[in-house]
Design a protein around this motif. Structure first.
Motif, PDB file in Angstrom:
ATOM      1  N   LEU A 193       0.806  -1.226   0.000  1.00 44.81           N
ATOM      2  CA  LEU A 193       0.000   0.000   0.000  1.00 44.81           C
ATOM      3  C   LEU A 193       0.836   1.272   0.000  1.00 44.81           C
ATOM      4  O   LEU A 193       0.423   2.294  -0.564  1.00 44.81           O
ATOM      5  N   HIS A 194       2.012   1.238   0.655  1.00 48.29           N
ATOM      6  CA  HIS A 194       2.759   2.490   0.777  1.00 48.29           C
ATOM      7  C   HIS A 194       3.307   2.985  -0.564  1.00 48.29           C
ATOM      8  O   HIS A 194       3.786   4.117  -0.655  1.00 48.29           O
ATOM      9  N   LEU A 195       3.207   2.157  -1.617  1.00 52.26           N
ATOM     10  CA  LEU A 195       3.658   2.573  -2.944  1.00 52.26           C
ATOM     11  C   LEU A 195       2.490   2.846  -3.896  1.00 52.26           C
ATOM     12  O   LEU A 195       2.711   3.194  -5.053  1.00 52.26           O
ATOM     13  N   ILE A 196       1.266   2.705  -3.418  1.00 51.28           N
ATOM     14  CA  ILE A 196       0.087   2.882  -4.270  1.00 51.28           C
ATOM     15  C   ILE A 196      -0.298   4.360  -4.358  1.00 51.28           C
ATOM     16  O   ILE A 196      -0.244   5.097  -3.362  1.00 51.28           O
ATOM     17  N   LYS A 197      -0.712   4.756  -5.551  1.00 45.76           N
ATOM     18  CA  LYS A 197      -1.247   6.103  -5.774  1.00 45.76           C
ATOM     19  C   LYS A 197      -2.594   5.974  -6.490  1.00 45.76           C
ATOM     20  O   LYS A 197      -2.709   5.284  -7.497  1.00 45.76           O
ATOM     21  N   GLN A 220      -6.916   4.939   0.343  1.00 44.92           N
ATOM     22  CA  GLN A 220      -6.060   6.084   0.674  1.00 44.92           C
ATOM     23  C   GLN A 220      -5.835   6.198   2.180  1.00 44.92           C
ATOM     24  O   GLN A 220      -4.716   6.451   2.632  1.00 44.92           O
ATOM     25  N   THR A 221      -6.896   6.002   2.966  1.00 45.03           N
ATOM     26  CA  THR A 221      -6.763   6.084   4.424  1.00 45.03           C
ATOM     27  C   THR A 221      -5.853   4.987   4.961  1.00 45.03           C
ATOM     28  O   THR A 221      -4.980   5.228   5.809  1.00 45.03           O
ATOM     29  N   LEU A 228       1.824   4.021   5.940  1.00 50.37           N
ATOM     30  CA  LEU A 228       3.025   4.847   5.794  1.00 50.37           C
ATOM     31  C   LEU A 228       3.422   5.479   7.121  1.00 50.37           C
ATOM     32  O   LEU A 228       4.610   5.526   7.488  1.00 50.37           O
ATOM     33  N   GLU A 229       2.429   5.960   7.881  1.00 50.56           N
ATOM     34  CA  GLU A 229       2.723   6.536   9.192  1.00 50.56           C
ATOM     35  C   GLU A 229       3.252   5.483  10.157  1.00 50.56           C
ATOM     36  O   GLU A 229       4.131   5.756  10.965  1.00 50.56           O
ATOM     37  N   ARG A 230       2.686   4.260  10.071  1.00 51.94           N
ATOM     38  CA  ARG A 230       3.179   3.179  10.931  1.00 51.94           C
ATOM     39  C   ARG A 230       4.635   2.868  10.640  1.00 51.94           C
ATOM     40  O   ARG A 230       5.453   2.718  11.550  1.00 51.94           O
ATOM     41  N   LYS A 231       4.972   2.811   9.347  1.00 51.66           N
ATOM     42  CA  LYS A 231       6.362   2.550   8.981  1.00 51.66           C
ATOM     43  C   LYS A 231       7.271   3.688   9.444  1.00 51.66           C
ATOM     44  O   LYS A 231       8.401   3.452   9.878  1.00 51.66           O
TER      45      LYS A 231
END
Length: 544
Positions: free
Chosen positions: A473-477, A519-520, A526-529
C-alpha cells in the motif's frame, strides 16, 4: 577491525575485551555463528593458518578441527562430503598450497571419523587415502571446468581436459581396498564432470541475485527463494549444535560450587553474570531489532529482560544494569510507537538519552542509588510494576482480529502466508472490474484490502481464490478519472511500480468508498512505517 586489518586482529581484540574466550572451541563456535557476516575468502585464509612453533601449530589445528567437526558428513561419499564442505560451510579455499593442505587434512580427519566402517561410502583403509582422493577431486574439478582455451603468443590453443582413464590411472595404487574399485572412482569422475563444484563468492552477491529475481518474479517465486535461503542458512546452525552436542557440559548448583571451593555465593554469582550477561543482552537486542517485523518476538523476550534487570539490581552491578535499562527504554519506546497516533511523540522520542529524564527511570535510579537491601527490594518491585504496565500496553483486540483474519485467508489459496505478519489486519473485500492499461481487456477480480497490502484474486469453480497480484500500500497512488459520463464517475486508476490499471465499481458511491478506504489505509501504513523507523533510530541513539 576485520575489514581494515585482518580477521585475526579482530578476534584478538574481542579476546582482549573478554568478549570471547581464547580457547580454540570458543573461537571456532564464534566463527561458525557469525560466518554469514564474514568474507568467505578471509575466513578461508584464517582457517588455513599454521603457526610458527609446535604450540601454535597445535592451537591452529584445534581451531580448524572444532570448526570442521561441527559439520556432519555421515552418510556421504567423499565427493558429496567435499562438495558440501566447499560450498556450504562459509569459507572459500585459500590460494596458498600450505593452507589448502591444512584445511584438507582436517576435512579428511573429520570425514574419516564420521564414515569409517561404512564400506559402501568410505571404502578406504585410512584417512590418508581420503586426503588423496579429496585432493584429486579438487584438481579434477579445476581441470574439467576452467577455461578450455589458453593463449600462446597471438594464437589460442585448445587445452586438453583430463579424461576418465587418466583420472583412474592417477589414483591407481592409492589404496589396496577391494571396495575402492574403478567403478567407484568412475562415478566420482562422472559426477564432477556433470555437476561442477561451484563456489559462491560471498553473501552480497547471493543477496543481490535473490533480490533481482524477486523484483521480476511472482509472489510464489519470491517466497520459494526466501524459504530456500532460510533453509540454507539454518543448516550450518544445525551442524553447529550437532557438533557441540558431542561435548559434555556439566552443570552445578551454586551450593555445589560453594561447598567444593569454599567461595562466597554472592561473589561467585557476580562473576558468573559478568561472564555471561552480554549473551542475554545480544539476544534481547537482536529480538528488538526485528520487532517491527515480528512484534510477538519482542513479547517473548520480556521475561529475559525482566530477570536480567532484577539480577543486576540484586548483585549491585551498575554497568550491566544500565545496559539492560537502555533496552527496557527501547521496549517502552516501541510500545509507545505502536500505540501513538500522532507525530509529536515520535519527534520527542528522538532526543538521545531522553528516557533518563522520564519519571520511571528517575524513581528506579533513586532506589538503586540508596545502595541498601531495602533500596534494591524497592527497585525490583518497581521493575515488576513497569513490566506489568508494558505488557498491558501491548494488549489489544489481537485474538478477535486474528480470528477474523483467519476466516478471510481460509478462502484464499496459500492464504496462511498472509498471517506471517502479526501486525497485518483485514479491512475490506469486494468484486471489482479491472481494466488493463496495456491491453485494454477487462476482467472481474475479488479485491482484498489489508492494512499493508492490496490483493486481487480470481476464483475458479468450487475452489479458493488464487492470488493474481499483491501490491504494497505504501507505494500505491490513486488517480481520479476526469469526465462526466456515468461509467467514468465509477472508475478510478491505481498506479503502482509493479502494476497500473483502471478499476470500475458498481456505482459512484462504491467507488468513493473504495478510494477513501485505500487512501486512508495506505496513509496509516506509511505513518506506521515512519513511527517504526523513528523508534528504531531513537533506539539506536539510546544504545550509543
Amino acid at each position: 577491525i576485520m575489514k581494515k586489518k585482518s580477521l585475526k586482529k579482530a578476534l584478538d581484540y574481542l579476546i582482549a575485551c573478554n568478549f570471547l574466550a581464547p580457547s580454540p572451541r570458543d573461537i571456532a563456535s564464534f566463527l561458525r555463528l557469525h560466518m554469514a557476516k564474514m568474507d568467505p575468502g578471509v575466513l578461508g585464509d584464517y582457517l588455513g593458518e599454521g603457526g610458527k612453533d609446535g604450540t601454535e601449530v597445535e592451537y591452529w589445528n584445534l581451531i580448524r578441527f572444532n570448526y570442521v567437526r561441527a559439520i556432519s558428513f555421515v552418510g556421504m561419499n567423499v565427493e558429496q562430503a567435499l562438495r558440501h564442505f566447499l560450498t556450504n560451510c562459509g569459507f572459500r579455499l585459500p590460494g596458498e598450497a600450505q593452507k589448502i593442505d591444512r584445511i584438507m587434512t582436517t576435512f579428511s580427519q573429520c570425514y574419516w571419523e564420521d564414515n569409517a566402517g561404512d564400506r559402501q561410502r568410505c571404502p578406504y583403509r585410512d584417512q590418508d587415502t581420503v586426503f588423496l582422493i579429496a585432493f584429486a577431486i579438487i584438481m579434477l574439478n579445476t581441470d574439467l571446468h576452467k577455461s578450455t582455451h589458453h593463449r600462446s603468443g597471438n594464437s589460442r590453443k585448445q587445452r586438453k581436459k583430463m579424461t576418465k582413464t587418466e583420472f583412474l590411472n592417477n589414483l591407481r595404487g592409492v589404496d589396496v581396498s577391494e571396495e575402492l574399485s574403478r567403478d567407484y572412482l568412475a562415478n566420482i569422475y562422472d559426477s564432477i564432470e556433470a555437476y561442477p563444484i561451484v563456489i559462491e563468492h560471498g553473501p552480497t552477491q547471493r543477496i543481490f541475485r535473490s533480490g533481482h529475481r524477486s523484483q521480476e518474479g511472482s509472489f510464489s517465486d519470491d517466497l520459494h527463494n526466501k524459504v530456500k535461503t532460510f533453509v540454507k542458512s539454518s543448516k550450518p546452525a544445525e551442524e553447529l549444535l550437532r557438533g557441540m552436542s558431542v561435548h559434555e557440559f556439566p552443570f552445578y548448583t551454586l551450593g555445589n560450587v560453594c561447598d567444593r571451593t569454599g567461595g562466597d555465593a554472592r561473589i561467585l554469582s557476580t562473576q558468573a553474570v559478568k561472564l555471561t550477561w552480554h549473551h542475554f543482552h545480544s539476544i534481547i537486542k537482536t529480538t528488538l531489532d526485528a520487532a517491527d517485523v515480528d512484534p510477538t518476538g519482542m513479547d517473548s523476550c520480556l521475561d529475559i529482560l525482566k530477570h536480567a534487570l532484577c539480577v543486576t539490581v540484586q548483585l549491585d552491578m551498575r554497568v550491566e544494569f544500565s545496559a539492560f535499562v537502555a533496552q527496557l527504554a527501547r521496549v517502552k519506546l516501541f510500545k509507545g510507537g505502536q500505540r501513538s497516533k500522532g507525530r509529536e511523540s515520535s519527534k520527542r522520542s528522538m532526543a538521545q538519552k531522553a528516557y533518563k529524564q522520564e519519571d520511571w527511570h528517575v524513581e528506579l535510579q533513586k532506589a538503586i542509588n540508596l545502595g541498601t537491601a531495602s533500596g534494591r527490594s524497592d527497585a525490583i518491585e518497581q521493575i515488576s510494576k513497569i513490566f506489568k504496565e508494558v505488557r498491558l500496553s501491548g494488549q489489544d483486540d489481537t485474538p478477535t482480529r486474528k480470528g477474523f483474519m483467519q476466516s478471510v485467508v481460509r478462502r484464499i489459496e496459500n492464504g496462511q502466508l498472509l498471517l506471517n505478519d502479526p501486525a497485518r489486519s483485514f479491512i475490506r473485500e469486494g468484486d471489482l472490474i479491472k481494466k488493463s492499461n496495456r491491453t485494454g481487456r477487462s476482467a472481474t477480480y475479488r479485491f482484498f484490502l489489508f492494512s499493508d497490502v492490496l490483493i486481487y484474486a480470481k476464483k475458479a469453480p468450487h475452489s479458493k481464490y488464487k492470488i493474481h497480484e499483491q501490491l504494497p500500500l505504501h507505494l500505491i497512488k490513486i488517480v481520479d478519472i476526469e469526465g462526466t459520463k456515468k461509467q467514468v464517475q465509477r472508475t478510478f486508476e491505481i498506479r503502482h511500480p509493479r502494476k497500473s490499471f483502471l478499476v470500475m465499481t458498481a456505482d459512484a458511491r462504491e467507488r468513493d468508498t473504495w478510494v477513501d478506504m485505500i487512501q486512508t489505509t495506505a496513509r496509516a501504513d506509511l505513518e506506521r512505517k515512519a513511527r517504526l523507523e523513528g523508534a528504531r533510530m531513537a533506539s539506536e541513539a539510546v544504545n550509543r
